[in-house]
Design a protein around this motif. Structure first.
Motif, short mmCIF file in Angstrom:
data_model
loop_
_atom_site.label_atom_id
_atom_site.label_comp_id
_atom_site.label_asym_id
_atom_site.label_seq_id
_atom_site.Cartn_x
_atom_site.Cartn_y
_atom_site.Cartn_z
N MET A 62 0.86 -1.18 0.00
CA MET A 62 0.00 0.00 0.00
C MET A 62 0.89 1.22 0.00
SD MET A 62 -3.22 1.58 1.09
CE MET A 62 -4.17 0.20 1.30
N THR A 63 0.59 2.17 -0.84
CA THR A 63 1.39 3.37 -0.91
C THR A 63 0.97 4.35 0.16
OG1 THR A 63 -0.13 4.47 -2.40
CG2 THR A 63 1.55 3.11 -3.42
N GLU A 64 1.86 5.27 0.50
CA GLU A 64 1.52 6.33 1.44
C GLU A 64 0.37 7.17 0.90
OE1 GLU A 64 4.64 8.67 3.13
OE2 GLU A 64 6.04 7.00 2.97
N TYR A 65 0.29 7.26 -0.41
CA TYR A 65 -0.75 8.06 -1.06
C TYR A 65 -2.13 7.67 -0.58
CZ TYR A 65 -3.36 10.18 -4.94
OH TYR A 65 -4.23 10.91 -5.70
N ALA A 66 -2.35 6.41 -0.26
CA ALA A 66 -3.67 5.94 0.14
C ALA A 66 -3.89 5.92 1.65
CB ALA A 66 -3.90 4.54 -0.42
N ASP A 67 -2.86 6.23 2.44
CA ASP A 67 -3.02 6.14 3.89
C ASP A 67 -4.13 7.05 4.41
OD1 ASP A 67 -1.13 4.18 4.11
OD2 ASP A 67 0.46 5.50 4.80
N ASP A 68 -4.30 8.24 3.81
CA ASP A 68 -5.39 9.11 4.24
C ASP A 68 -6.74 8.49 3.90
OD1 ASP A 68 -4.95 9.48 1.50
OD2 ASP A 68 -5.15 11.65 1.57
N LEU A 69 -6.82 7.75 2.81
CA LEU A 69 -8.07 7.07 2.46
C LEU A 69 -8.35 5.92 3.42
CD1 LEU A 69 -8.18 6.82 -1.44
CD2 LEU A 69 -9.39 8.39 0.05
N VAL A 70 -7.31 5.19 3.79
CA VAL A 70 -7.48 4.09 4.75
C VAL A 70 -8.02 4.66 6.06
CG1 VAL A 70 -6.31 2.34 6.14
CG2 VAL A 70 -5.74 2.59 3.72
N ALA A 71 -7.42 5.74 6.54
CA ALA A 71 -7.86 6.35 7.79
C ALA A 71 -9.31 6.82 7.70
CB ALA A 71 -6.95 7.52 8.16
N ALA A 72 -9.68 7.42 6.57
CA ALA A 72 -11.06 7.90 6.39
C ALA A 72 -12.05 6.75 6.35
CB ALA A 72 -11.16 8.73 5.11
N ALA A 73 -11.71 5.67 5.65
CA ALA A 73 -12.61 4.52 5.56
C ALA A 73 -12.77 3.82 6.90
CB ALA A 73 -12.11 3.53 4.50
N VAL A 74 -11.67 3.66 7.62
CA VAL A 74 -11.72 3.01 8.94
C VAL A 74 -12.54 3.87 9.91
CG1 VAL A 74 -10.31 2.38 10.94
CG2 VAL A 74 -9.62 1.67 8.64
N ALA A 75 -12.36 5.19 9.87
CA ALA A 75 -13.08 6.08 10.78
C ALA A 75 -14.58 6.13 10.48
CB ALA A 75 -12.48 7.49 10.71
N VAL A 76 -14.95 6.27 9.22
CA VAL A 76 -16.37 6.38 8.88
C VAL A 76 -17.12 5.07 9.10
CG1 VAL A 76 -16.30 5.85 6.39
CG2 VAL A 76 -17.95 7.52 7.26
N ARG A 77 -16.41 3.95 9.06
CA ARG A 77 -17.03 2.65 9.33
C ARG A 77 -17.73 2.66 10.69
NH1 ARG A 77 -16.50 -1.69 12.06
NH2 ARG A 77 -14.70 -0.92 13.19
N LEU A 78 -17.16 3.37 11.64
CA LEU A 78 -17.74 3.43 12.99
C LEU A 78 -19.07 4.19 13.03
CD1 LEU A 78 -14.47 4.11 15.01
CD2 LEU A 78 -15.69 1.93 14.71
N CYS A 79 -19.37 4.95 11.98
CA CYS A 79 -20.62 5.71 11.90
C CYS A 79 -21.75 4.92 11.25
CB CYS A 79 -20.39 7.00 11.11
SG CYS A 79 -19.20 8.10 11.86
N ALA A 80 -21.45 3.74 10.76
CA ALA A 80 -22.46 2.94 10.05
C ALA A 80 -23.68 2.69 10.92
CB ALA A 80 -21.85 1.61 9.59
N TYR A 81 -24.80 2.55 10.26
CA TYR A 81 -26.05 2.20 10.91
C TYR A 81 -26.40 0.79 10.46
CZ TYR A 81 -30.99 2.26 12.24
OH TYR A 81 -32.22 1.97 12.79
N ALA A 82 -26.08 -0.19 11.30
CA ALA A 82 -26.25 -1.59 10.92
C ALA A 82 -26.88 -2.40 12.05
CB ALA A 82 -24.90 -2.18 10.52
N PRO A 83 -28.11 -2.01 12.50
CA PRO A 83 -28.72 -2.71 13.63
C PRO A 83 -29.20 -4.12 13.30
CG PRO A 83 -30.28 -1.16 12.70
CD PRO A 83 -28.95 -0.94 11.99
N TYR A 84 -29.32 -4.47 12.03
CA TYR A 84 -29.86 -5.77 11.65
C TYR A 84 -28.75 -6.79 11.38
CZ TYR A 84 -33.66 -2.55 11.36
OH TYR A 84 -34.55 -1.56 11.67
N SER A 85 -27.75 -6.39 10.61
CA SER A 85 -26.66 -7.32 10.31
C SER A 85 -25.53 -7.20 11.32
CB SER A 85 -26.10 -7.04 8.91
OG SER A 85 -25.37 -5.82 8.91
N GLY A 86 -25.38 -6.03 11.93
CA GLY A 86 -24.24 -5.80 12.82
C GLY A 86 -22.93 -5.72 12.06
#
Length: 140
Positions: free
Chosen positions: A1-25
């Motif tokens: 993985m290039t450094e270029y994508a590290d900001d994208l990895v951080a954004a995807a990992v962070a926003v995952r915590l905001c998901a609304y998934a009460p049925y599947s979890g």
């Protein structure tokens, strides 16, 4: 993985915590780099299944709302140690704004366990906007 994508990895990992998934979890985050910036989205479930939205769809909507029209890179963070690939519908959604050469990085819950594929590898022989280009000789 290039450094270029590290900001994208951080954004995807962070926003995952905001998901609304009460049925599947099952929480998923996606981050897209476009010509106008970074756009993130998470999955949103609905009791009237299948009316929910995937993380990739949310990120694409945010991109379009910001004026973006070209996906340059994608990171998807799944809810587990093993990376998850986009569903078939999201592969087609990504194709609308990305070329077959588009790099898609999939990461585990903490950003590790990385898997890298092109959109062409995930959606071979795809149908895209280029198939519907205006051509008066074809449409009569």
């Amino acid at each position: 993985m290039t450094e270029y994508a590290d900001d994208l990895v951080a954004a995807a990992v962070a926003v995952r915590l905001c998901a609304y998934a009460p049925y599947s979890g099952f929480f998923v985050g996606a981050a897209i780099r476009s010509e106008v910036g970074i756009h993130a989205g998470c999955n949103v479930e609905n009791a009237a299944y299948p009316q929910g939205n995937c993380a990739e769809a949310g990120a694409i909507s945010a991109m379009v709302a910001a004026g973006g029209r070209q996906i340059r890179e994608v990171v998807i963070a799944g809810d587990g140690a093993t990376p998850v690939t986009p569903c078939g519908g999201c592969r087609q959604r990504l194709r609308e704004f990305g070329a077959p050469e588009l790099v898609i990085r999939m990461v585990g819950v903490d950003g590790g366990a990385r898997l890298v594929r092109t959109l062409g590898e995930l959606l071979p022989d795809s149908f895209g906007p280029d198939h519907l280009a205006p051509d008066s000789s074809v449409r009569g």
